[in-house]
Design a protein around this motif. Structure first.
Motif, PDB file in Angstrom:
ATOM      1  N   ALA A  26      10.256   1.300   2.522  1.00  0.00           N
ATOM      2  CA  ALA A  26      12.324   1.301   3.141  1.00  0.00           C
ATOM      3  C   ALA A  26      12.705   2.054   4.205  1.00  0.00           C
ATOM      4  N   PHE A  27      13.648   1.813   4.811  1.00  0.00           N
ATOM      5  CA  PHE A  27      13.969   2.829   5.824  1.00  0.00           C
ATOM      6  C   PHE A  27      15.681   3.136   6.075  1.00  0.00           C
ATOM      7  N   ILE A  28      16.037   4.331   6.415  1.00  0.00           N
ATOM      8  CA  ILE A  28      16.682   4.918   7.023  1.00  0.00           C
ATOM      9  C   ILE A  28      16.347   4.986   7.977  1.00  0.00           C
ATOM     10  N   ASP A  29      17.524   4.912   8.875  1.00  0.00           N
ATOM     11  CA  ASP A  29      17.398   4.605  10.540  1.00  0.00           C
ATOM     12  C   ASP A  29      16.450   5.416  11.719  1.00  0.00           C
ATOM     13  N   GLY A  30      15.277   4.048  10.864  1.00  0.00           N
ATOM     14  CA  GLY A  30      14.121   4.314  11.332  1.00  0.00           C
ATOM     15  C   GLY A  30      12.859   4.688  11.018  1.00  0.00           C
ATOM     16  N   GLN A  31      13.414   5.334  10.140  1.00  0.00           N
ATOM     17  CA  GLN A  31      12.191   6.335   9.118  1.00  0.00           C
ATOM     18  C   GLN A  31      11.707   5.564   7.749  1.00  0.00           C
ATOM     19  N   ARG A  32      10.442   5.444   7.612  1.00  0.00           N
ATOM     20  CA  ARG A  32      10.286   5.590   6.126  1.00  0.00           C
ATOM     21  C   ARG A  32      10.540   6.589   5.063  1.00  0.00           C
ATOM     22  N   VAL A  33      11.239   6.666   3.988  1.00  0.00           N
ATOM     23  CA  VAL A  33      11.492   7.125   3.378  1.00  0.00           C
ATOM     24  C   VAL A  33      11.342   6.190   1.828  1.00  0.00           C
ATOM     25  N   GLY A  34      10.133   5.258   1.533  1.00  0.00           N
ATOM     26  CA  GLY A  34      10.196   5.191   0.135  1.00  0.00           C
ATOM     27  C   GLY A  34       9.157   3.614   0.411  1.00  0.00           C
ATOM     28  N   LEU A  35       8.970   2.924  -0.690  1.00  0.00           N
ATOM     29  CA  LEU A  35       7.699   2.403  -0.511  1.00  0.00           C
ATOM     30  C   LEU A  35       6.748   1.966  -1.905  1.00  0.00           C
ATOM     31  N   ALA A  36       6.704   0.481  -2.195  1.00  0.00           N
ATOM     32  CA  ALA A  36       6.532  -0.087  -3.530  1.00  0.00           C
ATOM     33  C   ALA A  36       5.387  -0.316  -3.492  1.00  0.00           C
ATOM     34  N   ASP A  37       4.622  -0.024  -4.081  1.00  0.00           N
ATOM     35  CA  ASP A  37       2.818  -0.983  -4.057  1.00  0.00           C
ATOM     36  C   ASP A  37       2.679  -2.015  -4.615  1.00  0.00           C
ATOM     37  N   TYR A  38       2.548  -3.063  -4.500  1.00  0.00           N
ATOM     38  CA  TYR A  38       1.552  -3.923  -4.839  1.00  0.00           C
ATOM     39  C   TYR A  38       0.248  -4.966  -5.170  1.00  0.00           C
ATOM     40  N   ARG A  39      -0.131  -5.902  -5.432  1.00  0.00           N
ATOM     41  CA  ARG A  39      -1.280  -6.430  -5.499  1.00  0.00           C
ATOM     42  C   ARG A  39      -0.886  -7.624  -5.941  1.00  0.00           C
ATOM     43  N   LEU A  40      -1.875  -8.691  -4.757  1.00  0.00           N
ATOM     44  CA  LEU A  40      -1.343 -10.403  -5.603  1.00  0.00           C
ATOM     45  C   LEU A  40      -2.710 -11.030  -5.742  1.00  0.00           C
ATOM     46  N   SER A  41      -2.236 -12.053  -7.041  1.00  0.00           N
ATOM     47  CA  SER A  41      -3.260 -12.598  -7.491  1.00  0.00           C
ATOM     48  C   SER A  41      -2.617 -13.589  -7.903  1.00  0.00           C
ATOM     49  N   ASP A  42      -3.326 -15.238  -8.177  1.00  0.00           N
ATOM     50  CA  ASP A  42      -3.178 -15.870  -8.709  1.00  0.00           C
ATOM     51  C   ASP A  42      -1.410 -16.328  -9.277  1.00  0.00           C
ATOM     52  N   GLY A  43      -0.197 -16.352  -8.099  1.00  0.00           N
ATOM     53  CA  GLY A  43       0.869 -16.326  -8.074  1.00  0.00           C
ATOM     54  C   GLY A  43       1.700 -15.046  -8.747  1.00  0.00           C
ATOM     55  N   ILE A  45       2.652 -11.401  -8.414  1.00  0.00           N
ATOM     56  CA  ILE A  45       2.431  -9.807  -7.598  1.00  0.00           C
ATOM     57  C   ILE A  45       2.643  -8.805  -8.767  1.00  0.00           C
ATOM     58  N   THR A  46       1.759  -7.752  -8.630  1.00  0.00           N
ATOM     59  CA  THR A  46       1.587  -6.265  -9.743  1.00  0.00           C
ATOM     60  C   THR A  46       2.247  -5.392  -9.050  1.00  0.00           C
ATOM     61  N   PHE A  47       3.482  -4.892  -9.038  1.00  0.00           N
ATOM     62  CA  PHE A  47       3.831  -4.054  -8.845  1.00  0.00           C
ATOM     63  C   PHE A  47       3.434  -2.853  -9.202  1.00  0.00           C
ATOM     64  N   THR A  48       2.524  -2.171  -8.579  1.00  0.00           N
ATOM     65  CA  THR A  48       1.910  -0.356  -9.352  1.00  0.00           C
ATOM     66  C   THR A  48       2.185   0.708  -9.136  1.00  0.00           C
ATOM     67  N   HIS A  49       3.352   1.063  -7.626  1.00  0.00           N
ATOM     68  CA  HIS A  49       3.766   1.829  -7.482  1.00  0.00           C
ATOM     69  C   HIS A  49       4.581   2.205  -6.164  1.00  0.00           C
ATOM     70  N   THR A  50       5.486   3.423  -6.968  1.00  0.00           N
ATOM     71  CA  THR A  50       6.347   2.798  -6.172  1.00  0.00           C
ATOM     72  C   THR A  50       7.471   4.334  -6.231  1.00  0.00           C
ATOM     73  N   VAL A  51       7.215   5.136  -4.425  1.00  0.00           N
ATOM     74  CA  VAL A  51       7.394   6.009  -3.881  1.00  0.00           C
ATOM     75  C   VAL A  51       9.267   6.338  -3.170  1.00  0.00           C
ATOM     76  N   VAL A  52       9.682   7.506  -3.501  1.00  0.00           N
ATOM     77  CA  VAL A  52      10.648   7.630  -2.861  1.00  0.00           C
ATOM     78  C   VAL A  52      10.401   8.922  -2.190  1.00  0.00           C
ATOM     79  N   ASP A  53      10.724   9.347  -1.236  1.00  0.00           N
ATOM     80  CA  ASP A  53      10.103  10.523  -0.162  1.00  0.00           C
ATOM     81  C   ASP A  53      12.265  11.347   0.144  1.00  0.00           C
ATOM     82  N   ALA A  54      11.687  12.743  -0.394  1.00  0.00           N
ATOM     83  CA  ALA A  54      12.298  13.445  -0.399  1.00  0.00           C
ATOM     84  C   ALA A  54      13.933  13.116   0.050  1.00  0.00           C
TER      85      ALA A  54
END
Length: 114
Positions: A26-43, A45-54
């Motif tokens: 996720a970006f605000i004004d071009g700055q990354r401010v968050g993310l959601a990590d995932y793994r793909l396998s056999d149809g 998507i496993t979401f493993t971790h989400t982080v939002v920066d200050a």
């Protein structure tokens, strides 16, 4: 895949999938401010971790990431495994995404409801 949304604070949040890094960012004004990590396998998507920066706190960044990532999973016909507690909690509050989670994984959503 890129998605934009005006978060509840009126801030424009853009979410992009970066499959080479296995995450949505996720970006605000071009700055990354968050993310959601995932793994793909056999149809699935496993979401493993989400982080939002200050810099993204209180601006709806987490919810925007979650909705964009879950919409992308639906568009791709992927089943969702919400190992990440934030994604699981988001699904518990937004019933329209529950159908993406197999019955065998719904306890992940139920454990994080609230």
């Amino acid at each position: 895949m890129t998605s934009s949304s005006a978060a509840s604070s009126g801030t424009e949040v853009t979410v992009a999938d970066h499959p080479e890094n296995s995450r949505f960012e996720a970006f605000i004004d071009g700055q990354r401010v968050g993310l959601a990590d995932y793994r793909l396998s056999d149809g699935a998507i496993t979401f493993t971790h989400t982080v939002v920066d200050a810099a993204g706190e209180g601006k709806g960044v987490g919810s925007t990431i979650a909705s964009a990532a879950l919409d992308a999973a639906r568009d791709r016909g992927l089943r969702v495994v919400p190992e990440c507690t934030f994604i699981a909690r988001y699904i518990s509050r937004h019933d329209e995404y529950l159908e993406l989670v197999d019955e065998s994984d719904r306890q992940l959503v139920e454990q994080n409801a609230g």
